[in-house]
Motif scaffolding. Sequence first.
Motif, mmCIF file in Angstrom:
data_model
loop_
_atom_site.group_PDB
_atom_site.id
_atom_site.type_symbol
_atom_site.label_atom_id
_atom_site.label_comp_id
_atom_site.label_asym_id
_atom_site.label_seq_id
_atom_site.Cartn_x
_atom_site.Cartn_y
_atom_site.Cartn_z
ATOM 1 N N VAL A 81 0.861 -1.205 0.000
ATOM 2 C CA VAL A 81 0.000 0.000 0.000
ATOM 3 C C VAL A 81 0.889 1.244 0.000
ATOM 4 C CG1 VAL A 81 -1.609 1.360 1.400
ATOM 5 C CG2 VAL A 81 -1.982 -1.074 1.130
ATOM 6 N N ARG A 85 1.160 4.059 -2.904
ATOM 7 C CA ARG A 85 0.854 5.468 -2.626
ATOM 8 C C ARG A 85 1.955 6.404 -3.106
ATOM 9 N NH1 ARG A 85 -0.714 5.158 3.596
ATOM 10 N NH2 ARG A 85 -2.806 4.362 3.327
ATOM 11 N N THR A 100 -20.982 10.344 -6.292
ATOM 12 C CA THR A 100 -21.511 11.419 -5.442
ATOM 13 C C THR A 100 -20.466 12.494 -5.148
ATOM 14 O OG1 THR A 100 -21.052 9.940 -3.607
ATOM 15 C CG2 THR A 100 -23.351 10.162 -4.262
ATOM 16 N N GLU A 108 -9.258 14.670 -5.353
ATOM 17 C CA GLU A 108 -8.723 14.850 -3.993
ATOM 18 C C GLU A 108 -8.671 13.525 -3.206
ATOM 19 O OE1 GLU A 108 -11.176 17.794 -2.086
ATOM 20 O OE2 GLU A 108 -10.313 17.281 -0.139
ATOM 21 N N LEU A 112 -6.854 11.746 0.872
ATOM 22 C CA LEU A 112 -7.501 11.271 2.097
ATOM 23 C C LEU A 112 -6.795 10.010 2.595
ATOM 24 C CD1 LEU A 112 -10.104 11.709 3.887
ATOM 25 C CD2 LEU A 112 -11.201 10.053 2.412
ATOM 26 N N PHE A 113 -6.381 9.147 1.631
ATOM 27 C CA PHE A 113 -5.744 7.886 2.018
ATOM 28 C C PHE A 113 -4.258 8.068 2.318
ATOM 29 C CE2 PHE A 113 -9.130 6.380 -1.066
ATOM 30 C CZ PHE A 113 -10.048 6.134 -0.055
ATOM 31 N N MET B 1 -12.632 17.284 2.775
ATOM 32 C CA MET B 1 -13.293 15.972 2.764
ATOM 33 C C MET B 1 -12.625 15.062 3.806
ATOM 34 S SD MET B 1 -14.147 13.610 -0.532
ATOM 35 C CE MET B 1 -12.459 13.429 -1.023
ATOM 36 N N ASN B 2 -13.424 14.357 4.590
ATOM 37 C CA ASN B 2 -12.876 13.360 5.510
ATOM 38 C C ASN B 2 -13.708 12.081 5.397
ATOM 39 O OD1 ASN B 2 -15.279 13.711 7.009
ATOM 40 N ND2 ASN B 2 -14.345 15.447 8.077
ATOM 41 N N PHE B 3 -13.388 11.075 6.213
ATOM 42 C CA PHE B 3 -14.062 9.781 6.084
ATOM 43 C C PHE B 3 -15.563 9.907 6.336
ATOM 44 C CE2 PHE B 3 -9.780 8.107 6.388
ATOM 45 C CZ PHE B 3 -9.838 7.101 5.438
ATOM 46 N N LEU B 6 -17.259 11.496 3.332
ATOM 47 C CA LEU B 6 -17.223 10.504 2.258
ATOM 48 C C LEU B 6 -18.306 9.448 2.504
ATOM 49 C CD1 LEU B 6 -15.680 9.515 -0.253
ATOM 50 C CD2 LEU B 6 -14.216 8.200 1.255
ATOM 51 N N LYS B 9 -21.788 10.877 1.846
ATOM 52 C CA LYS B 9 -22.065 10.997 0.409
ATOM 53 C C LYS B 9 -22.318 9.627 -0.214
ATOM 54 C CE LYS B 9 -20.201 15.455 -0.603
ATOM 55 N NZ LYS B 9 -19.496 16.289 -1.541
ATOM 56 N N ASN B 10 -21.596 8.623 0.277
ATOM 57 C CA ASN B 10 -21.811 7.267 -0.225
ATOM 58 C C ASN B 10 -23.221 6.799 0.070
ATOM 59 O OD1 ASN B 10 -19.637 6.285 -1.590
ATOM 60 N ND2 ASN B 10 -18.510 5.756 0.265
ATOM 61 N N LEU B 12 -25.812 8.550 0.381
ATOM 62 C CA LEU B 12 -26.799 9.268 -0.441
ATOM 63 C C LEU B 12 -26.999 8.582 -1.789
ATOM 64 C CD1 LEU B 12 -26.034 13.011 0.267
ATOM 65 C CD2 LEU B 12 -28.010 11.675 0.977
ATOM 66 N N MET B 295 -10.032 1.944 -4.856
ATOM 67 C CA MET B 295 -9.511 2.747 -3.747
ATOM 68 C C MET B 295 -8.177 2.191 -3.272
ATOM 69 S SD MET B 295 -12.709 3.765 -1.447
ATOM 70 C CE MET B 295 -13.972 4.864 -2.051
ATOM 71 N N LYS B 296 -8.093 0.854 -3.209
ATOM 72 C CA LYS B 296 -6.822 0.262 -2.787
ATOM 73 C C LYS B 296 -5.731 0.593 -3.805
ATOM 74 C CE LYS B 296 -7.758 -3.172 0.578
ATOM 75 N NZ LYS B 296 -7.512 -4.522 1.061
ATOM 76 N N ILE B 298 -5.508 3.232 -5.589
ATOM 77 C CA ILE B 298 -5.059 4.629 -5.501
ATOM 78 C C ILE B 298 -4.521 4.972 -4.109
ATOM 79 C CG2 ILE B 298 -6.606 5.381 -7.358
ATOM 80 C CD1 ILE B 298 -8.305 6.749 -5.161
ATOM 81 N N GLY B 299 -4.291 3.940 -3.296
ATOM 82 C CA GLY B 299 -3.557 4.199 -2.057
ATOM 83 C C GLY B 299 -4.286 3.935 -0.758
ATOM 84 N N ALA B 300 -5.536 3.411 -0.818
ATOM 85 C CA ALA B 300 -6.242 3.145 0.438
ATOM 86 C C ALA B 300 -5.725 1.853 1.049
ATOM 87 C CB ALA B 300 -7.737 3.029 0.180
ATOM 88 N N SER B 301 -5.563 1.840 2.366
ATOM 89 C CA SER B 301 -5.169 0.599 3.039
ATOM 90 C C SER B 301 -6.443 -0.138 3.450
ATOM 91 C CB SER B 301 -4.342 0.929 4.268
ATOM 92 O OG SER B 301 -5.130 1.652 5.182
ATOM 93 N N ASP B 304 -8.236 1.815 5.956
ATOM 94 C CA ASP B 304 -9.002 2.948 5.412
ATOM 95 C C ASP B 304 -10.384 2.490 4.955
ATOM 96 O OD1 ASP B 304 -6.983 4.823 5.752
ATOM 97 O OD2 ASP B 304 -6.060 4.349 3.826
ATOM 98 N N ARG B 307 -12.529 1.619 7.907
ATOM 99 C CA ARG B 307 -12.946 2.848 8.584
ATOM 100 C C ARG B 307 -14.116 3.501 7.833
ATOM 101 N NH1 ARG B 307 -8.404 7.195 9.481
ATOM 102 N NH2 ARG B 307 -7.089 5.356 9.523
#
Lengths: 231, 395
Positions: A81, A85, A100, A108, A112-113, B1-3, B6, B9-10, B12, B295-296, B298-301, B304, B307
């Motif tokens: 990971v 990144r 959304t 952006e 966040l990650f 933007m924070n978790f 996010l 919005k998800n 919605l 998401m993984k 693009i860098g999400a663990s 993340d 969470r």
Amino acid sequence: MSGIIEAKGLCQVYRRGREEIQALKNVDFCLEAGEFVSIIGPSGSGKTALLNMLGCLDTPSSGSLRLNGIEIAGQKERDLVKIRRENIGFVFQQFYLMPTLTARENIELPLLFSKKKRSAKRIEEVLQMVGLADRGDHLPGQLSGGEMQRVAIGRALINDPKIILADEPTGNLDSATSEMIFCLFSELNKRGLTLVVVTHNLDLARRAEKMYTLRDGRIVSCEERACAEGM
Amino acid sequence: MNFFTLAAKNLLRRRGRTMLTVLGVAIAVSVLFSLLALNSGYEKELSKEVNSLGVHILAVPKGCPYEAASLIMHGGVIPKYLSDSDYRNVSTIAGVELAAPMLLHQFMKKDEKTGVSTPHIIYGINMEETRELKPWWTVEGRFFSDNETGVMLVGRSLADKENLSVGQVLPVGPKKENFTIVGILGRTGDQDDQFHFFPLKEAQRVFNKQGMITTIAVKVRDVSRIAAVSQEMEKIPDIQVVTMTQIMGTIMNLAGSARSLLLTVIAIALIISAFGIINTLLMSVNERTREFGMMKAIGASGLDIARMVLAETVFITLLGGILGTVAAVVGSSIIEGFVKGMLPYSPGGSLISYSPELVGFALAFSVLLGLVCGIYPAIKSSRLSPMEAIRGGFE
């Protein structure tokens, strides 16, 4: 000269039920920093498998893969990971934008990650770079296919990666829009970014500096543009 | 933007499904909140009502269980009696400030219009002592004195229900003797509003119970000596002593089974709601496999992703908790009516009592519910291999 990516004897074996699929067979591959490379080949030839491996989304079954001097084989997901990144930007055929979130928020998202401080200036800069300075507040549903792919490219650029990996980035786009996306890639390459693009489109693939052809999990040819143009 | 934004919005994206899940949580929390509010309100009102008797100890005939003592409070009649001499003995015990003898009699009265018979309760009392026990009593008309004959007082609700007024004459007892209503009690808000009150001697005479007493209500001089006084009273052979604390305990036990039934209903509602939330989350996680893969990439663990899923769950349950609490407060009168019908004994006042702590508890519970329900979907999605996820190979 050592490359930013060096693969030696790369093999990848998948299991689908009882069937064993050899996606990559003994692949050697070297990518220098600042290169623009395309990979073509028929469906099932192992293009995406190779790209995912280069992007550290997967580790090789055997062989060695070094990214920026770091050996990827045997790394834990947690470390992969971090490597992703810091080094990789991904662009997918289906864009995978969050419906959304606005274009700006989608770009952006990786911040966040990566826990990097959000910089409005950097986000605007990226929006400008991908030609969407005036479309930042639009939702994906309000954008054309080409614009959505440009948002996805912006998202790949935001963390300042060393390499952009694109999997069929023009697969869902018409030829004029595909042309524009490739122009954008060329421009990014001119700014020093390393690019690997997997595509079915031979005309576009030929515009890269190097074009690798994969068949049955093996690299069967490598054409360099200078040579191609000379022929 | 924070978790959290996010996650919001998800949610919605699937408005209908999210709202239905929120509604499920809201119903569960609303029922839970009402029950807890009711629990504290019930105890509060019960102790208020027991105190409104103005009595610390009740002496009842021996062999008479606590449940019967509770019945006396509510106007129930028991077929055993104490005697005038017991009363005299009790009044002489040191520490007794006041002892008031009472005779209870129940008779059925047929409504001339509907033909339905309903039980009526007559209390034979000594007015002087009773007014000392219940200094808040007021009257329209006048109180009777202990030696008067052919007079009675009636409670306010009874007077309203049967259209009784001061000066009206009613036939009473086996010989249909005429009794005049000399006064109507001011509304007390407790069981006294339902009763007829006669001078004790008149009640004993009319119903052929000369020298008989159903109970002796005792007020002690010093509340810390209640135990000592009850011990003294127990030495009198015919008497069984019941303190008000014991009566409250008995009533709480009577109500206990009804309350456990309610608790079971709540527990089932919460479990159903929890499974609903888990199901919704799992569906949403399954639908978004490729998205998590992206998401993984693009860098999400894994953390993340977990969470984000947990934030979505907590968002749903917290919203449900807020809605449920508001609904419980707004609809408390309906809930109270329903619950009053289910409990074997319910005090007169409002049974539902809210406190800021209770609101805090309901909201904290909602968050906890979200965390518990979200944990499995969160772990499941965090463990996705990015490759498999992007290829959509998620079961």
